[in-house]
Scaffold this motif. Structure first.
Motif, PDB file in Angstrom:
ATOM      1  N   LYS A 107      41.969  60.835  46.249  1.00 32.56           N
ATOM      2  CA  LYS A 107      42.179  59.283  46.147  1.00 32.56           C
ATOM      3  C   LYS A 107      40.705  58.812  46.017  1.00 32.56           C
ATOM      4  N   VAL A 108      40.789  57.876  44.893  1.00 29.63           N
ATOM      5  CA  VAL A 108      39.411  57.257  44.596  1.00 29.63           C
ATOM      6  C   VAL A 108      39.569  55.611  44.894  1.00 29.63           C
ATOM      7  N   TRP A 109      38.860  55.150  45.713  1.00 28.59           N
ATOM      8  CA  TRP A 109      38.948  53.625  45.913  1.00 28.59           C
ATOM      9  C   TRP A 109      37.759  52.933  45.590  1.00 28.59           C
ATOM     10  N   GLY A 110      37.822  51.559  45.479  1.00 29.96           N
ATOM     11  CA  GLY A 110      36.516  50.475  45.073  1.00 29.96           C
ATOM     12  C   GLY A 110      36.891  49.284  45.642  1.00 29.96           C
ATOM     13  N   GLY A 111      35.732  48.503  45.751  1.00 31.84           N
ATOM     14  CA  GLY A 111      35.966  47.102  46.242  1.00 31.84           C
ATOM     15  C   GLY A 111      35.830  46.054  45.384  1.00 31.84           C
ATOM     16  N   SER A 112      35.970  44.934  45.656  1.00 29.29           N
ATOM     17  CA  SER A 112      35.566  43.660  44.498  1.00 29.29           C
ATOM     18  C   SER A 112      35.591  42.604  45.519  1.00 29.29           C
ATOM     19  N   TYR A 113      34.668  41.537  45.151  1.00 27.74           N
ATOM     20  CA  TYR A 113      35.002  40.237  45.578  1.00 27.74           C
ATOM     21  C   TYR A 113      36.040  39.740  44.968  1.00 27.74           C
ATOM     22  N   ALA A 114      36.806  38.698  45.669  1.00 25.75           N
ATOM     23  CA  ALA A 114      37.898  38.334  45.168  1.00 25.75           C
ATOM     24  C   ALA A 114      37.697  37.287  43.882  1.00 25.75           C
ATOM     25  N   GLY A 115      36.347  36.891  43.672  1.00 30.64           N
ATOM     26  CA  GLY A 115      36.060  35.918  42.427  1.00 30.64           C
ATOM     27  C   GLY A 115      35.379  36.922  41.241  1.00 30.64           C
ATOM     28  N   ASN A 116      35.459  38.218  41.785  1.00 24.23           N
ATOM     29  CA  ASN A 116      35.063  38.958  40.433  1.00 24.23           C
ATOM     30  C   ASN A 116      36.363  39.637  39.511  1.00 24.23           C
ATOM     31  N   ILE A 117      36.628  38.335  38.599  1.00 25.47           N
ATOM     32  CA  ILE A 117      37.922  38.704  37.807  1.00 25.47           C
ATOM     33  C   ILE A 117      37.744  39.745  37.001  1.00 25.47           C
TER      34      ILE A 117
END
Length: 189
Positions: free
Chosen positions: A126-136
């Motif tokens: 499994k690979v995961w990543g995150g993002s700020y909600a505003g980073n379209i």
């Protein structure tokens, strides 16, 4: 440490070394437009602390790749992968520092190369990543490459302008393998 090189159609990833840390690279880390959605914006990056950071990567459990153009070998961004061997999962993050390459599929191709390496060479499950909600742009990359949104961390980040939610996306090895050829054809054709 041996260099790892992952070759795509228009871009390639190559392990970063201390010698790859340049003033231009450091300038990306300090540019408010480039680092708006990155935690690195909270410290002043220098050649010294950036080189120290690059030294922490071992190409065993912690990988740091430069993203380069195929046509002129220009270093345009970076991508990191951190493996948790206890659970056989990995998280990643990336930045495209050269603004001329924003919206040019560089990040998508780099993510495809990283997923291919993670799942087919390292056998990560499994690979995961995150993002700020505003980073379209980042959210679009996750969705187009088959990641599933696993979590919304309410009011988790300050993006420099306002408090925003954090989003976590993941893709499983079996999901990648099922759509790998279709994804590669769509973005690397």
């Amino acid at each position: 440490m041996d260099k790892i090189k992952l070759i795509g159609k228009n871009y390639y990833l190559e392990s970063l070394q201390i010698d790859d840390v340049t003033e231009r690279y450091v300038s990306w880390l300090n540019d408010p437009e480039v680092n708006r959605f990155l935690e690195v914006r909270f410290i002043k990056s220098t050649l010294e602390n950036t080189r120290n950071y690059v030294e922490t990567f071992d190409n065993k459990y912690r990988f740091l790749f430069g993203i380069y153009t195929m046509h002129d070998n220009q270093h345009i961004g970076n991508m990191a992968l951190h493996i948790n061997k206890n659970h056989n999962i990995a998280d990643f993050g990336y930045l495209i520092g050269e603004k001329d390459y924003w919206g040019k599929l560089a990040s998508k191709e780099a993510i495809i190369l990283l997923l291919d390496y993670s799942f087919n060479t390292l056998n990560i499950r499994k690979v995961w990543g995150g993002s700020y909600a505003g980073n379209i742009g980042s959210i679009s990359n996750f969705k187009k490459l088959g990641f599933v949104q696993e979590a919304r961390l309410r009011e988790d980040n300050f993006d420099g302008e306002k408090i925003t939610d954090g989003l976590i996306f993941s893709i499983l090895q079996r999901e990648w393998i099922e759509k790998e050829e279709i994804t590669k054809k769509a973005f690397l054709a």
